[in-house]
Design a protein around this motif. Structure first.
Motif, PDB file in Angstrom:
ATOM      1  N   ARG A 250       0.814  -1.222   0.000  1.00  0.00           N
ATOM      2  CA  ARG A 250       0.000   0.000   0.000  1.00  0.00           C
ATOM      3  C   ARG A 250       0.849   1.274   0.000  1.00  0.00           C
ATOM      4  N   VAL A 251       2.059   1.199   0.530  1.00  0.00           N
ATOM      5  CA  VAL A 251       2.906   2.391   0.565  1.00  0.00           C
ATOM      6  C   VAL A 251       4.031   2.334  -0.468  1.00  0.00           C
ATOM      7  N   GLY A 252       4.050   1.286  -1.295  1.00  0.00           N
ATOM      8  CA  GLY A 252       5.067   1.174  -2.324  1.00  0.00           C
ATOM      9  C   GLY A 252       6.434   0.804  -1.800  1.00  0.00           C
ATOM     10  N   ALA A 253       6.508   0.116  -0.678  1.00  0.00           N
ATOM     11  CA  ALA A 253       7.783  -0.304  -0.083  1.00  0.00           C
ATOM     12  C   ALA A 253       8.122  -1.698  -0.604  1.00  0.00           C
ATOM     13  N   TRP A 254       8.603  -1.757  -1.852  1.00  0.00           N
ATOM     14  CA  TRP A 254       8.752  -3.041  -2.519  1.00  0.00           C
ATOM     15  C   TRP A 254       9.836  -3.931  -1.931  1.00  0.00           C
ATOM     16  N   PRO A 255      11.017  -3.433  -1.539  1.00  0.00           N
ATOM     17  CA  PRO A 255      12.004  -4.347  -0.934  1.00  0.00           C
ATOM     18  C   PRO A 255      11.473  -5.031   0.329  1.00  0.00           C
ATOM     19  N   ALA A 256      10.741  -4.292   1.153  1.00  0.00           N
ATOM     20  CA  ALA A 256      10.168  -4.894   2.355  1.00  0.00           C
ATOM     21  C   ALA A 256       9.110  -5.926   1.994  1.00  0.00           C
ATOM     22  N   SER A 257       8.310  -5.640   0.982  1.00  0.00           N
ATOM     23  CA  SER A 257       7.292  -6.597   0.544  1.00  0.00           C
ATOM     24  C   SER A 257       7.937  -7.868   0.017  1.00  0.00           C
ATOM     25  N   ILE A 258       9.000  -7.715  -0.762  1.00  0.00           N
ATOM     26  CA  ILE A 258       9.697  -8.882  -1.308  1.00  0.00           C
ATOM     27  C   ILE A 258      10.257  -9.746  -0.184  1.00  0.00           C
ATOM     28  N   ALA A 259      10.927  -9.131   0.776  1.00  0.00           N
ATOM     29  CA  ALA A 259      11.505  -9.903   1.885  1.00  0.00           C
ATOM     30  C   ALA A 259      10.424 -10.625   2.681  1.00  0.00           C
ATOM     31  N   SER A 260       9.323  -9.935   2.943  1.00  0.00           N
ATOM     32  CA  SER A 260       8.210 -10.532   3.687  1.00  0.00           C
ATOM     33  C   SER A 260       7.670 -11.762   2.976  1.00  0.00           C
ATOM     34  N   ASN A 261       7.476 -11.647   1.671  1.00  0.00           N
ATOM     35  CA  ASN A 261       6.867 -12.752   0.932  1.00  0.00           C
ATOM     36  C   ASN A 261       7.841 -13.875   0.626  1.00  0.00           C
ATOM     37  N   ILE A 262       9.127 -13.573   0.485  1.00  0.00           N
ATOM     38  CA  ILE A 262      10.104 -14.660   0.350  1.00  0.00           C
ATOM     39  C   ILE A 262      10.053 -15.549   1.589  1.00  0.00           C
ATOM     40  N   ALA A 263      10.022 -14.926   2.763  1.00  0.00           N
ATOM     41  CA  ALA A 263       9.949 -15.699   4.010  1.00  0.00           C
ATOM     42  C   ALA A 263       8.660 -16.504   4.079  1.00  0.00           C
ATOM     43  N   SER A 264       7.541 -15.881   3.735  1.00  0.00           N
ATOM     44  CA  SER A 264       6.248 -16.551   3.799  1.00  0.00           C
ATOM     45  C   SER A 264       6.156 -17.702   2.813  1.00  0.00           C
ATOM     46  N   VAL A 265       6.588 -17.456   1.586  1.00  0.00           N
ATOM     47  CA  VAL A 265       6.502 -18.498   0.553  1.00  0.00           C
ATOM     48  C   VAL A 265       7.360 -19.703   0.925  1.00  0.00           C
ATOM     49  N   GLN A 266       8.547 -19.469   1.463  1.00  0.00           N
ATOM     50  CA  GLN A 266       9.389 -20.597   1.860  1.00  0.00           C
ATOM     51  C   GLN A 266       8.733 -21.386   2.990  1.00  0.00           C
ATOM     52  N   ALA A 267       8.162 -20.696   3.957  1.00  0.00           N
ATOM     53  CA  ALA A 267       7.449 -21.384   5.039  1.00  0.00           C
ATOM     54  C   ALA A 267       6.264 -22.160   4.484  1.00  0.00           C
ATOM     55  N   GLY A 268       5.566 -21.570   3.504  1.00  0.00           N
ATOM     56  CA  GLY A 268       4.446 -22.262   2.882  1.00  0.00           C
ATOM     57  C   GLY A 268       4.886 -23.492   2.107  1.00  0.00           C
ATOM     58  N   ARG A 269       5.999 -23.383   1.380  1.00  0.00           N
ATOM     59  CA  ARG A 269       6.522 -24.551   0.661  1.00  0.00           C
ATOM     60  C   ARG A 269       6.846 -25.682   1.635  1.00  0.00           C
ATOM     61  N   ASP A 270       7.461 -25.326   2.756  1.00  0.00           N
ATOM     62  CA  ASP A 270       7.801 -26.341   3.760  1.00  0.00           C
ATOM     63  C   ASP A 270       6.535 -27.024   4.265  1.00  0.00           C
ATOM     64  N   TYR A 271       5.501 -26.223   4.522  1.00  0.00           N
ATOM     65  CA  TYR A 271       4.256 -26.775   5.050  1.00  0.00           C
ATOM     66  C   TYR A 271       3.574 -27.668   4.024  1.00  0.00           C
ATOM     67  N   GLN A 272       3.506 -27.225   2.781  1.00  0.00           N
ATOM     68  CA  GLN A 272       2.823 -28.042   1.777  1.00  0.00           C
ATOM     69  C   GLN A 272       3.599 -29.325   1.495  1.00  0.00           C
ATOM     70  N   ALA A 273       4.930 -29.285   1.574  1.00  0.00           N
ATOM     71  CA  ALA A 273       5.721 -30.497   1.376  1.00  0.00           C
ATOM     72  C   ALA A 273       5.444 -31.513   2.477  1.00  0.00           C
ATOM     73  N   ARG A 274       5.310 -31.033   3.717  1.00  0.00           N
ATOM     74  CA  ARG A 274       5.008 -31.929   4.838  1.00  0.00           C
ATOM     75  C   ARG A 274       3.587 -32.457   4.765  1.00  0.00           C
ATOM     76  N   THR A 275       2.679 -31.663   4.221  1.00  0.00           N
ATOM     77  CA  THR A 275       1.255 -31.979   4.314  1.00  0.00           C
ATOM     78  C   THR A 275       0.722 -32.722   3.097  1.00  0.00           C
TER      79      THR A 275
END
Length: 540
Positions: A250-275
């Motif tokens: 919403r504020v156009g802070a793209w580096p922060a958004s990228i870092a946030s989603n890299i962390a989330s996506v990796q955690a999600g990949r780990d979860y889907q692999a286990r599940t």
């Protein structure tokens, strides 16, 4: 500039590994935040219940359902375990409960009601019961409003019950009208939550729902504190790692958004692999990938965006098959084509091959059809645009019939913009501008849905492009400026401003907007052609 300032003021989110390290003494299953929700069940059930509520507050419904179901088995007389099952059977802020979800929630409540030991717990059961009651007679919106009223009454009756306040605030978020530009419910929810955050800084729901409460253009900067806190409160939860990017977007802070989603996506990949194992993508991973690609595209990191497109194309199935997964699967390749103005790729878009109940999500077909129409129009395939217009009109009617007013409005915006492109291609410029302006004005009456980081392309940005093509740069500049007020930091709008200044012969403006584009895309791919123009603008 405001864009550059927002990029500088928002620090990049810590990586998931760093967040976990910061909570080093905590076992992984405990890294979900702290909730204090007293119940009358067995004393040994209290910790398990509070843990389940903490997970629920982060919308990890698969895991909260497991936690509350296990508690119900261990403590069969615990009414609030069944409340938790019912709450985990309804994805309140996301989309209506399916028939299976309604059946599961109603069954849990039927089991719970004879077990309630206190008036307070009976009130919680009655509140959620108002949503699961009579689904054949009342639609989702009516039942959501009934739940909101019940939570308001519960909050008033038990003003010292912080969980009643937090869940009431969530209900206000869920019933906020997309057309209400006063943001009345969001502001009211934030006013409830802010004092609780000061009192309970490790509460996952408070930080989470504050982000949702501030997920609107005029409110977004107020959400920065919650955004910076949430991932550290619940570092084990993929959604908690992703949610800060709603504010960063919403504020156009793209580096922060990228870092946030890299962390989330990796955690999600780990979860889907286990599940679920290989070939299956979790809907929350898809949601994070959509936001991640959007941020990559705004910063000119096209190679990284392409990796997201390729990852999504490799998945065979989404679990569960929800709005979040269906929207993301459809929009990610469409964004990649349209944002780069690759009209050949846009005109080649088709419904993704992933096994998915696409018939349940005409909104996905509408966005693909709209992107296809944009590509066809730019390639001179007017028969293709005409066919897309017919299809968009039918999809709009299907969405109206399905009682999806928000998505029906989006289809209407898409229809008008496709009609505008067709009129322009036929040389009817006044008609084209009138239709595109109507599309932009209609889009401006609505707020985006939480599932969206942003539109595939804002209609007002398309209007600016059209005005530039018609050699009306001053009017185009005004439209790009208006678009950036609600969607700051968009690559194409800033580039459009630079082009408009160039057409006007405004060398100072051209340099200013070129500098903004370069600041926005620090770290971009070297081959992005627009950046060469921005660098050239800075030397004149």
């Amino acid at each position: 500039t405001a864009i550059a300032a927002s990029l500088l003021l928002v620090p990049v989110t810590a990586s998931r590994a760093q967040m976990v390290h910061d909570h080093g003494a905590m076992p992984p299953e405990a890294q979900v935040g702290t909730v204090n929700f007293p119940i009358s069940c067995k004393p040994e059930s209290q910790a398990a219940f509070s843990h389940g509520v903490a997970i629920l507050h982060s919308f990890w419904f698969e895991e909260s359902l497991k936690a509350f179901s296990a508690l119900g088995t261990a403590d069969p007389a615990c009414a609030m375990a069944q409340w938790g099952v019912a709450m985990s059977s309804w994805y309140e802020l996301w989309y209506p409960a399916t028939p299976d979800m309604l059946k599961a929630g109603a069954a849990a409540l039927a089991k719970a009601q004879p077990l309630a030991k206190t008036e307070r717990e009976a009130a919680y059961l009655a509140a959620i019961g108002s949503y699961f009651q009579d689904p054949d007679k009342q639609d989702h919106r009516a039942r959501s409003l009934a739940y909101e009223r019940a939570m308001e009454a519960l909050h008033a009756r038990y003003p010292d019950d912080r969980e009643a306040a937090v869940f009431y605030a969530l209900s206000l978020n869920a019933t906020q009208s997309p057309g209400d530009k006063t943001y009345a419910n969001l502001v009211k929810a934030a006013a409830i939550l802010e004092p609780i955050l000061a009192e309970q800084p490790n509460h996952p729901g408070v930080a989470h729902y504050l982000i949702h409460s501030y997920d609107a253009p005029p409110l977004a900067e107020r959400g920065l504190a919650a955004a910076q806190a949430y991932g550290k409160i619940a570092p084990a939860v993929p959604h908690a790692l992703h949610m800060p990017s709603h504010i960063f977007t919403r504020v156009g802070a793209w580096p922060a958004s990228i870092a946030s989603n890299i962390a989330s996506v990796q955690a999600g990949r780990d979860y889907q692999a286990r599940t679920w194992g290989p070939g299956v993508v979790w809907d929350q991973t898809m949601h994070g990938l959509d936001y991640l690609e959007y941020a990559y595209l705004q910063t000119g990191q096209y190679a990284a965006a392409r990796q997201v497109v390729d990852e999504v194309a490799a998945y065979q199935k989404a679990m569960p098959p929800t709005l979040a997964s269906g929207y993301a699967v459809a929009v990610i390749p469409a964004r990649y084509a349209v944002e780069r103005r690759d009209w050949t790729a846009a005109a080649a878009l088709r419904t993704p091959s992933m096994a998915f109940p696409w018939e349940r999500f005409p909104l996905a077909e509408a966005l693909i059809t709209h992107a296809h129409a944009l590509g066809a129009a730019h390639l001179g395939d007017l028969a293709g645009v005409e066919a897309d217009i017919v299809k968009l009109a039918a999809l709009r009617e299907a969405l109206l019939a399905a009682k999806e007013p928000f998505w029906a409005t989006q289809a209407e915006v898409q229809l008008k913009s496709a009609q505008a492109m067709l009129a322009q291609a036929r040389g009817r410029n006044d008609e084209a501008l009138g239709l595109m302006r109507a599309a932009a004005d209609l889009e401006g009456t609505m707020e985006k849905a939480p599932v969206m980081p942003g539109y595939v392309v804002p209609a007002r940005e398309l209007l600016g492009d059209m005005l530039l093509e018609m050699n009306q740069p001053a009017l185009a500049l005004a439209e790009y400026d208006r678009s950036l007020q609600t969607e700051p930091g968009r690559f194409r709008s800033v580039f459009g401003e630079m082009r408009a200044a160039q057409q006007m012969g405004d060398a100072t403006g051209q340099r200013r907007y070129g500098a903004q584009l370069l600041a926005l895309t620090d770290g971009a791919d070297s081959a992005v052609p627009e950046l060469a123009a921005a660098r050239a603008a800075g030397t004149h």
